[in-house]
Design a protein around this motif. Structure first.
Motif, PDB file in Angstrom:
ATOM      1  N   PRO A  31       0.813  -1.228   0.000  1.00 22.16           N
ATOM      2  CA  PRO A  31       0.000   0.000   0.000  1.00 22.16           C
ATOM      3  C   PRO A  31       0.840   1.269   0.000  1.00 22.16           C
ATOM      4  N   LEU A  32       2.121   1.139   0.362  1.00 23.61           N
ATOM      5  CA  LEU A  32       2.987   2.315   0.439  1.00 23.61           C
ATOM      6  C   LEU A  32       3.666   2.632  -0.888  1.00 23.61           C
ATOM      7  N   LEU A  33       3.330   1.849  -1.932  1.00 27.90           N
ATOM      8  CA  LEU A  33       3.920   2.128  -3.239  1.00 27.90           C
ATOM      9  C   LEU A  33       3.561   3.515  -3.748  1.00 27.90           C
ATOM     10  N   ALA A  38       6.006  10.500  -3.883  1.00 29.93           N
ATOM     11  CA  ALA A  38       6.274  11.458  -2.817  1.00 29.93           C
ATOM     12  C   ALA A  38       7.717  11.942  -2.889  1.00 29.93           C
ATOM     13  N   PRO A  39       8.056  13.027  -2.204  1.00 30.94           N
ATOM     14  CA  PRO A  39       9.461  13.468  -2.162  1.00 30.94           C
ATOM     15  C   PRO A  39      10.354  12.398  -1.541  1.00 30.94           C
ATOM     16  N   VAL A  42      10.396  11.606   2.146  1.00 32.69           N
ATOM     17  CA  VAL A  42       9.289  10.811   2.661  1.00 32.69           C
ATOM     18  C   VAL A  42       9.441   9.345   2.257  1.00 32.69           C
ATOM     19  N   GLY A  43       9.787   9.107   1.002  1.00 37.56           N
ATOM     20  CA  GLY A  43       9.851   7.739   0.490  1.00 37.56           C
ATOM     21  C   GLY A  43      11.057   6.949   0.959  1.00 37.56           C
ATOM     22  N   TRP A  44      12.212   7.603   1.115  1.00 36.26           N
ATOM     23  CA  TRP A  44      13.418   6.865   1.481  1.00 36.26           C
ATOM     24  C   TRP A  44      13.301   6.173   2.843  1.00 36.26           C
TER      25      TRP A  44
END
Length: 257
Positions: A31-33, A38-39, A42-44
């Protein structure tokens, strides 16, 4: 940790268990794909958490441990990290351990669904091995842009995991070294012992990562390639007879803030 059995049957069983648990542990992250859009800030952290789970599984299920020495040789600011390439393991572990450097990778990897999306989001830098001058210049410009943002650059200068070619340094790393004007930090290891080339087996054991003294900027191309080749070559690989002696540099390196 209790020593794990190294019989072929036990290694196969643990390898199968690892892959099954990899799939199971991936499901909560699906679900976090959406964070691909996102920047990076946030994603890293989410991607790093996913890497942490996989590294934990490798340790607990497969008995793979890691020891890092020489971290004092790594400048605090931007530098060129040149790593030995033996398996896919280091493409997972090194970015996780060393703060999301901008990785130089084969351009064709960007065409793999999801993998390519994540690599683009993390601003990994594609390398076109066709020899085209314009695409090479674009790669160097992208590397300089990431350095300006304070990032390290990670490259695998042999360009292959194949044992037949992993000890040969490609000349492109010397061009990148000159373009960046940064110290080059050799990173050697023995990941192929636990993650063999073209094998699905995940063997128990310890990966030793050695961060060697930096090669200061400004070395002549021939000297630089000889120095880097000696640092990352088979004779200096952890576990090799006589390996571990520091590779001398020709001057001090001042870490960039």
């Amino acid at each position: 940790m209790t020593a794990l059995s190294r019989t072929p049957a036990a290694i196969r069983a643990r390898s199968v268990a690892f892959y099954l648990l990899c799939v199971a542990s991936t499901l909560p992250f699906l679900p976090l794909l959406v964070l691909i859009f996102a920047p990076v800030r946030v994603g890293w952290p989410v991607l790093r958490a996913y890497f942490s789970v996989q590294i934990w599984l490798l340790r607990v299920v497969c008995g793979q441990r890691v020891r890092v020495t020489g971290e004092e040789n790594l400048p605090d600011g931007p530098c060129l990290m040149a790593a030995r390439h033996e398996s896919a393991w280091e493409t997972l572990y090194l970015p996780w351990r060393f703060g999301n450097p901008a990785v130089m990778l084969k351009r064709e990897l960007l065409d793999i669904p999801l993998v390519g999306n994540i690599a683009r989001k993390l601003k990994y830098i594609p390398i076109d091995r066709s020899g085209d001058l314009e695409t090479a210049r674009a790669s160097f410009d992208a590397a300089n842009a990431e350095v300006a943002e304070g990032r390290r650059i990670l490259i695998f200068p042999a360009g292959t995991r194949d044992p037949a070619g992993r000890d040969a340094m490609q000349s492109g790393v010397a061009v990148l070294y000159r373009q960046l004007g940064l110290p080059c930090v050799p990173v050697t290891h023995n990941s192929g012992d636990i993650w063999p080339h073209r094998s699905w087996l995940r063997r128990p054991g310890e990966v030793e990562i050695r961060i060697l003294p930096p090669i200061p900027p400004g070395e002549k191309t021939r000297v630089f390639l000889e120095h880097l080749g000696a640092a990352l070559g088979a004779a200096n690989r952890p576990g090799a007879a006589g390996a571990g002696a520091p590779v001398a540099t020709r001057g001090p390196v001042t870490p960039r803030a």
